[in-house]
Motif scaffolding. Structure first.
Motif, PDB file in Angstrom:
ATOM      1  N   LEU A  35       0.722  -1.282  -0.269  1.00 50.39           N
ATOM      2  CA  LEU A  35       0.070  -0.109  -0.017  1.00 50.39           C
ATOM      3  C   LEU A  35       0.902   1.247  -0.134  1.00 50.39           C
ATOM      4  CD1 LEU A  35      -2.787   0.946  -0.003  1.00 50.39           C
ATOM      5  CD2 LEU A  35      -2.877   1.151   2.499  1.00 50.39           C
ATOM      6  N   PRO A  36       1.985   1.465   0.980  1.00 45.52           N
ATOM      7  CA  PRO A  36       2.674   2.587   0.708  1.00 45.52           C
ATOM      8  C   PRO A  36       3.332   2.913  -0.436  1.00 45.52           C
ATOM      9  CG  PRO A  36       2.893   1.620   2.738  1.00 45.52           C
ATOM     10  CD  PRO A  36       2.239   0.446   2.208  1.00 45.52           C
ATOM     11  N   VAL A  37       3.743   1.716  -0.971  1.00 47.10           N
ATOM     12  CA  VAL A  37       4.622   1.885  -2.222  1.00 47.10           C
ATOM     13  C   VAL A  37       3.708   2.220  -3.324  1.00 47.10           C
ATOM     14  CG1 VAL A  37       5.767   0.498  -4.080  1.00 47.10           C
ATOM     15  CG2 VAL A  37       6.496   0.377  -1.623  1.00 47.10           C
ATOM     16  N   SER A  38       2.609   1.644  -3.442  1.00 50.81           N
ATOM     17  CA  SER A  38       1.598   1.894  -4.544  1.00 50.81           C
ATOM     18  C   SER A  38       1.237   3.454  -4.483  1.00 50.81           C
ATOM     19  CB  SER A  38       0.108   1.303  -4.368  1.00 50.81           C
ATOM     20  OG  SER A  38       0.632  -0.292  -4.463  1.00 50.81           O
ATOM     21  N   ILE A  39       0.949   3.986  -3.172  1.00 49.15           N
ATOM     22  CA  ILE A  39       0.707   5.429  -2.835  1.00 49.15           C
ATOM     23  C   ILE A  39       1.673   6.309  -3.523  1.00 49.15           C
ATOM     24  CG2 ILE A  39      -0.112   7.340  -1.298  1.00 49.15           C
ATOM     25  CD1 ILE A  39      -1.639   4.935   0.089  1.00 49.15           C
ATOM     26  N   THR A  40       2.800   5.991  -3.225  1.00 49.58           N
ATOM     27  CA  THR A  40       4.045   6.610  -3.565  1.00 49.58           C
ATOM     28  C   THR A  40       4.128   6.772  -4.987  1.00 49.58           C
ATOM     29  OG1 THR A  40       4.986   6.271  -1.367  1.00 49.58           O
ATOM     30  CG2 THR A  40       6.404   6.998  -2.831  1.00 49.58           C
ATOM     31  N   ILE A  41       4.159   5.778  -5.548  1.00 52.94           N
ATOM     32  CA  ILE A  41       4.333   5.556  -7.141  1.00 52.94           C
ATOM     33  C   ILE A  41       2.972   6.324  -7.704  1.00 52.94           C
ATOM     34  CG2 ILE A  41       4.006   4.055  -9.022  1.00 52.94           C
ATOM     35  CD1 ILE A  41       5.451   2.091  -7.240  1.00 52.94           C
ATOM     36  N   SER A  42       1.912   6.335  -7.321  1.00 51.44           N
ATOM     37  CA  SER A  42       0.770   6.958  -7.531  1.00 51.44           C
ATOM     38  C   SER A  42       0.958   8.518  -7.549  1.00 51.44           C
ATOM     39  CB  SER A  42      -0.477   6.738  -7.017  1.00 51.44           C
ATOM     40  OG  SER A  42      -0.849   5.480  -7.270  1.00 51.44           O
ATOM     41  N   ILE A  43       1.457   9.073  -6.791  1.00 52.89           N
ATOM     42  CA  ILE A  43       1.824  10.380  -6.363  1.00 52.89           C
ATOM     43  C   ILE A  43       2.910  11.029  -7.272  1.00 52.89           C
ATOM     44  CG2 ILE A  43       2.935  12.155  -4.715  1.00 52.89           C
ATOM     45  CD1 ILE A  43       1.191  10.519  -2.522  1.00 52.89           C
ATOM     46  N   MET A  44       3.942  10.075  -7.397  1.00 52.39           N
ATOM     47  CA  MET A  44       4.978  10.510  -8.082  1.00 52.39           C
ATOM     48  C   MET A  44       4.539  10.423  -9.899  1.00 52.39           C
ATOM     49  SD  MET A  44       8.151   8.044  -6.490  1.00 52.39           S
ATOM     50  CE  MET A  44       9.214   8.294  -7.868  1.00 52.39           C
ATOM     51  N   ALA A  45       3.717   9.749 -10.035  1.00 46.29           N
ATOM     52  CA  ALA A  45       3.091   9.552 -11.564  1.00 46.29           C
ATOM     53  C   ALA A  45       2.201  11.059 -11.769  1.00 46.29           C
ATOM     54  CB  ALA A  45       2.209   8.396 -11.739  1.00 46.29           C
ATOM     55  N   VAL A  46       1.607  11.516 -10.714  1.00 47.42           N
ATOM     56  CA  VAL A  46       0.792  12.597 -10.826  1.00 47.42           C
ATOM     57  C   VAL A  46       1.835  13.867 -11.142  1.00 47.42           C
ATOM     58  CG1 VAL A  46      -0.524  14.335  -9.538  1.00 47.42           C
ATOM     59  CG2 VAL A  46      -1.129  11.953  -9.475  1.00 47.42           C
ATOM     60  N   PHE A  47       2.915  13.862 -10.245  1.00 42.92           N
ATOM     61  CA  PHE A  47       3.951  14.955 -10.300  1.00 42.92           C
ATOM     62  C   PHE A  47       4.540  14.960 -11.814  1.00 42.92           C
ATOM     63  CE2 PHE A  47       4.535  14.962  -5.584  1.00 42.92           C
ATOM     64  CZ  PHE A  47       3.612  16.191  -5.524  1.00 42.92           C
ATOM     65  N   VAL A  48       4.795  13.716 -12.249  1.00 42.97           N
ATOM     66  CA  VAL A  48       5.430  13.637 -13.696  1.00 42.97           C
ATOM     67  C   VAL A  48       4.587  14.016 -14.671  1.00 42.97           C
ATOM     68  CG1 VAL A  48       6.248  12.094 -15.306  1.00 42.97           C
ATOM     69  CG2 VAL A  48       7.362  11.927 -12.982  1.00 42.97           C
ATOM     70  N   ALA A  49       3.359  13.764 -14.464  1.00 43.24           N
ATOM     71  CA  ALA A  49       2.221  14.230 -15.524  1.00 43.24           C
ATOM     72  C   ALA A  49       2.157  15.831 -15.439  1.00 43.24           C
ATOM     73  CB  ALA A  49       0.841  13.633 -15.144  1.00 43.24           C
ATOM     74  N   GLY A  50       2.222  16.459 -14.346  1.00 41.26           N
ATOM     75  CA  GLY A  50       1.909  17.633 -13.925  1.00 41.26           C
ATOM     76  C   GLY A  50       3.419  18.429 -14.736  1.00 41.26           C
ATOM     77  N   ALA A  51       4.462  17.995 -14.565  1.00 42.40           N
ATOM     78  CA  ALA A  51       5.859  18.388 -15.151  1.00 42.40           C
ATOM     79  C   ALA A  51       5.741  18.366 -16.385  1.00 42.40           C
ATOM     80  CB  ALA A  51       6.957  17.751 -14.503  1.00 42.40           C
ATOM     81  N   SER A  52       4.938  17.385 -17.035  1.00 47.59           N
ATOM     82  CA  SER A  52       5.354  17.254 -18.554  1.00 47.59           C
ATOM     83  C   SER A  52       4.203  18.151 -19.259  1.00 47.59           C
ATOM     84  CB  SER A  52       4.707  15.391 -18.776  1.00 47.59           C
ATOM     85  OG  SER A  52       4.616  15.658 -20.205  1.00 47.59           O
ATOM     86  N   LEU A  53       3.333  18.315 -18.468  1.00 42.05           N
ATOM     87  CA  LEU A  53       1.986  19.155 -18.879  1.00 42.05           C
ATOM     88  C   LEU A  53       2.772  20.749 -18.862  1.00 42.05           C
ATOM     89  CD1 LEU A  53      -0.965  19.863 -19.780  1.00 42.05           C
ATOM     90  CD2 LEU A  53      -1.333  20.250 -17.463  1.00 42.05           C
TER      91      LEU A  53
END
Length: 77
Positions: free
Chosen positions: A19-37
């Motif tokens: 669960l903690p790893v899944s949440i961390t990866i999800s948050i990182m994916a949101v940051f990467v998507a935002g930076a890409s945008l």
């Protein structure tokens, strides 16, 4: 033939870090998507400024050519 592979029961248990790893990866994916945008928007803005500058330079050159052609025509008359 359509049967799946049987896994031992120990593989069905959840690991405490899943669960903690899944949440961390999800948050990182949101940051990467935002930076890409934001990067895409900055690139588009840069292209817009470059296009405007090229257009202004072309207008200046056209005006300069017309001015010199008009002056040359008036001298010949």
């Amino acid at each position: 033939m359509g049967e799946g592979i049987e896994l031992p029961e120990s593989h069905h248990e959840d690991h405490p870090l899943v669960l903690p790893v899944s949440i961390t990866i999800s948050i990182m994916a949101v940051f990467v998507a935002g930076a890409s945008l934001l990067g895409h928007r900055a690139h588009t803005e840069g292209l817009r400024f470059e296009t405007q500058a090229a257009s202004r330079w072309a207008q200046y050159q056209a005006k300069s050519v017309r001015l010199h052609e008009t002056q040359g025509f008036l001298r010949r008359c």
